[in-house]
Write a protein that holds these residues in place. Structure first.
Motif, PDB file in Angstrom:
ATOM      1  N   SER A  86      -6.929   7.153  -0.946  1.00  0.00           N
ATOM      2  CA  SER A  86      -7.284   7.493  -2.479  1.00  0.00           C
ATOM      3  C   SER A  86      -6.591   8.836  -2.455  1.00  0.00           C
ATOM      4  CB  SER A  86      -7.163   7.066  -2.958  1.00  0.00           C
ATOM      5  OG  SER A  86      -7.719   5.480  -2.450  1.00  0.00           O
ATOM      6  N   GLU A 133      -5.349   0.970  -4.878  1.00  0.00           N
ATOM      7  CA  GLU A 133      -5.669  -0.087  -3.176  1.00  0.00           C
ATOM      8  C   GLU A 133      -6.861  -0.310  -2.857  1.00  0.00           C
ATOM      9  OE1 GLU A 133      -5.629   4.178  -2.109  1.00  0.00           O
ATOM     10  OE2 GLU A 133      -3.419   4.552  -2.038  1.00  0.00           O
ATOM     11  N   HIS A 170       0.967  -0.918   0.187  1.00  0.00           N
ATOM     12  CA  HIS A 170      -0.221  -0.150   0.445  1.00  0.00           C
ATOM     13  C   HIS A 170       0.958   1.450   0.235  1.00  0.00           C
ATOM     14  CE1 HIS A 170      -2.942   2.397   1.338  1.00  0.00           C
ATOM     15  NE2 HIS A 170      -2.739   3.111   2.007  1.00  0.00           N
ATOM     16  N   LEU A 210      -5.929  -3.520  -3.873  1.00  0.00           N
ATOM     17  CA  LEU A 210      -5.133  -4.778  -2.692  1.00  0.00           C
ATOM     18  C   LEU A 210      -5.463  -4.978  -1.177  1.00  0.00           C
ATOM     19  CD1 LEU A 210      -1.971  -2.782  -2.789  1.00  0.00           C
ATOM     20  CD2 LEU A 210      -1.769  -4.756  -3.052  1.00  0.00           C
TER      21      LEU A 210
END
Ligand code: CMP
Length: 136
Positions: free
Chosen positions: A118, A127, A48, A130
């Protein structure tokens, strides 16, 4: 609908501010799609925060974000959701965050600035994939 990633960081969970953060987003008109409380695994935190690898604060950042449970979530709105969330959050440094923003009202330190959102549509997609691969 248009989505972005929200993290109420460990300091926010420790201080009991998850409900406060979510209430502000919901009052604005954003909606929670999915969320979970978890101690973020170190490898996920490293992925991240890959863009910050090598910066002086990187090791402290990884230690902080993995030290206790965070509330990781996807929120959605009609458009520009990442930008709306960032506006609600205020600048990274809470000393520069105006009253009325989450960081302006509730935080004092850059290293413990309560929330992550974000910072672009591309980052939101990356993200979300992820943390919530089932939504990607
Ligand atoms: P966030 O926007 O979630 O993503 C990167 C994080 O790194 C940022 O929030 C801060 O918490 C942290 N950060 C950025 N700059 C600094 C800094 N100069 N010192 C400590 N932490 C920082």
């Amino acid at each position: 609908m248009n989505r972005t990633l929200l993290i109420v960081k460990p300091d926010g969970v420790e201080r009991g501010l998850v409900g406060e953060v979510l209430a502000r987003l919901e009052r604005k008109g954003l909606r929670l799609v999915v969320g979970r409380l978890e101690v973020i695994p170190r490898d996920l935190a490293a992925a991240h925060y890959a863009e910050h690898q090598g910066k002086p604060f990187y090791d402290d950042l990884l230690a902080f974000i993995t030290r206790s449970p965070a509330f990781v979530a996807v929120v959605e709105g009609p458009k520009d959701t990442w930008r709306i969330l960032r506006t609600l959050m205020g600048p990274t440094n809470p000393a520069e965050a105006p009253p009325g923003t989450i960081r302006g009202d509730l935080a004092t330190e850059t290293a413990e600035n309560l929330v992550h959102g974000s910072d672009s549509a591309e980052a939101a997609a990356r993200e979300i994939a992820l943390f919530f691969p089932q939504l990607a």
